[in-house]
Enzyme design. Structure first.
Site, PDB file in Angstrom:
ATOM      1  N   ASP A 256      -6.796  37.055 -42.453  1.00 43.85           N
ATOM      2  CA  ASP A 256      -5.367  36.810 -42.691  1.00 43.85           C
ATOM      3  C   ASP A 256      -5.064  35.321 -42.765  1.00 43.85           C
ATOM      4  O   ASP A 256      -4.132  34.895 -43.439  1.00 43.85           O
ATOM      5  CB  ASP A 256      -4.523  37.489 -41.613  1.00 43.85           C
ATOM      6  CG  ASP A 256      -4.535  38.987 -41.847  1.00 43.85           C
ATOM      7  OD1 ASP A 256      -5.488  39.650 -41.397  1.00 43.85           O
ATOM      8  OD2 ASP A 256      -3.629  39.478 -42.545  1.00 43.85           O
TER       9      ASP A 256
HETATM   10  O1  MRU Z   1      -1.759  44.441 -40.300  1.00 45.69           O
HETATM   11  P1  MRU Z   1      -2.454  44.518 -41.631  1.00 45.69           P
HETATM   12  O2  MRU Z   1      -2.863  45.899 -42.015  1.00 45.69           O
HETATM   13  O3  MRU Z   1      -1.684  43.802 -42.717  1.00 45.69           O
HETATM   14  O4  MRU Z   1      -3.798  43.685 -41.403  1.00 45.69           O
HETATM   15  C1  MRU Z   1      -4.694  43.540 -42.471  1.00 45.69           C
HETATM   16  C2  MRU Z   1      -5.914  42.799 -42.108  1.00 45.69           C
HETATM   17  O5  MRU Z   1      -6.089  42.306 -41.021  1.00 45.69           O
HETATM   18  C3  MRU Z   1      -6.929  42.613 -43.219  1.00 45.69           C
HETATM   19  O6  MRU Z   1      -8.224  42.576 -42.705  1.00 45.69           O
HETATM   20  C4  MRU Z   1      -6.631  41.265 -43.909  1.00 45.69           C
HETATM   21  O7  MRU Z   1      -5.298  41.166 -44.242  1.00 45.69           O
HETATM   22  C5  MRU Z   1      -7.454  41.105 -45.142  1.00 45.69           C
HETATM   23  S1  MRU Z   1      -6.934  42.184 -46.455  1.00 45.69           S
HETATM   24  C6  MRU Z   1      -7.836  41.799 -47.817  1.00 45.69           C
END
Ligand code: MRU
EC number: 5.3.1.23
Length: 373
Positions: A256
């Site tokens: 993220d």
């Molecule tokens: O809370 P989320 O579902 O948005 O978290 C997503 C993640 O942590 C993913 O691993 C990250 O965003 C990478 S997506 C290509």
């Protein structure tokens, strides 16, 4: 948010359906049991869809935000301001969209790039419409570029892993959902898994449930089954035993926000997997586009970690189902954690794999970006 379900298809992996003036988002809260698209009419709809997890995954939320505003301005009946007014209208809406979720840098990165385009357009445009048009075109390009970026990540990652592992076939573990659903298509860490599979070297992909919101069991498992990739779901708590048994040769996760030294914020539980991988001498890779890298942060200590509602733990189905925890218990529910760079073997990007020099604990991502520009 407009709640009209606009189309159904039992097997869709397309989270973002966009054509100029219209945006529909696959309601990921309903997967894998129902395929329902929600109509997004403006930035307010976009904000709620991101906040409420209709759409999630770092690249997907950036695009959903940008496109929700593109749809809003395309459908504006009248705008009685100057080009500069249009730029400030868009700038304010982008600020608002960025406030929907704090951890993924892709969202603020997209907003910053779009603001730059808007202000350049406003400097030369004679009317508001030209600024809106420039905005819409730039948001559409972001959507188009994402799949190519992910395919490049998949291809670099698959070659790199084959070189590292040398085995004819091997298995990997992934966490959360980083696939088509989390991006415009193909995916990042799941893109590497797709590439390994299509190159015939993937024995098996293991995916962890990813409590409390179950992105692994609901979404990654859905994508793996859809693509007929040999795959096994494990409880988050089974990861250490999986590694101890020698069932996986590498862990591949998404990101993220990656700080300049390589410290990586990703879905809660990623840090535990990295610790286990280190203990068992298993390779641990982060796969992420350059838009997930935040060179303004020297380390992961500065990353803001989103905390989500207690309901996600107190109730089943990540807060959407019935109560399962004892009434009165207090809850700590961070959505992400930070894995320090010293636990990460390499960072797979669309420009190649960032590695560490010798015994370094940290990555020099700035240097990598400059050299690959
Ligand atoms: O809370 P989320 O579902 O948005 O978290 C997503 C993640 O942590 C993913 O691993 C990250 O965003 C990478 S997506 C290509």
């Amino acid at each position: 948010m407009a709640l009209d379900s606009v189309s159904t298809d039992n097997n869709s992996l397309q989270s973002i359906c966009y054509r100029r003036g219209s945006l529909q988002l696959l309601d990921q809260r309903k997967l894998p049991l129902e395929t329902i698209y929600l109509e997004i009419r403006d930035s307010a709809d976009g904000w709620s869809a991101i906040r409420e997890m209709v759409v999630r995954g770092a690249p997907a939320i950036a695009m959903a935000a940008a496109l929700s505003l593109a749809v809003e301005v395309f459908n504006l009946n009248a705008f009685s301001g100057t080009a500069a007014d249009a730029a400030s209208f868009l700038g304010n809406k982008l600020e608002y969209l960025v406030s929907s979720r704090p951890t993924a840098v892709n969202l603020s990165d997209a907003a910053a790039k779009l603001k730059e385009i808007i202000s350049k357009a406003a400097a030369t445009a004679s009317e508001a419409n030209s600024v809106f048009q420039a905005y819409i075109e730039a948001a559409e390009i972001m959507l188009k570029d994402d799949v190519a970026t992910n395919k490049a990540i998949g291809s670099y990652g698959a070659s790199f892993l084959q070189n590292q592992l040398k085995n004819s076939k091997f298995s990997v573990l992934t966490h959360c959902n980083t696939g088509s659903l989390a991006t415009a298509g193909y995916g990042t860490a799941l893109g590497v898994i797709r590439a390994l599979h299509s190159e015939g070297v993937l024995e098996r992909a293991y995916c962890s449930e990813t409590r409390p919101f179950n992105q692994g069991s609901r979404l990654t498992a859905f994508e793996l089954v859809h693509d007929r990739i040999p795959a096994t779901l494990i409880a988050d708590s089974a990861a250490a035993a999986l590694m101890k048994d020698g069932r996986v040769s590498a862990v591949i996760v998404g990101a993220d926000r990656v700080a300049a030294n390589g410290d990586t914020a990703n879905k809660i539980g990623t840090y535990s997997l990295a610790l286990c991988a280190k203990f068992h001498n298993i390779l641990f890779y982060v796969a992420a586009p350059l838009t997930s890298i935040d060179l303004t942060l020297s380390s992961g200590q500065e990353i803001v970690i989103e905390e989500r509602s207690a309901k996600e733990l107190l109730c089943s189905r990540g807060g959407l189902g019935e109560q399962v925890a004892a009434s009165g218990i207090s809850v700590w529910n961070p959505a992400f954690d930070v894995t320090p760079a010293n636990l990460i073997t390499g960072i797979i990007t669309e420009k190649g794999v960032v590695t560490k020099a010798g015994a370094d604990d940290a990555f020099d991502i700035k240097d990598f970006i400059q050299k690959t520009a």
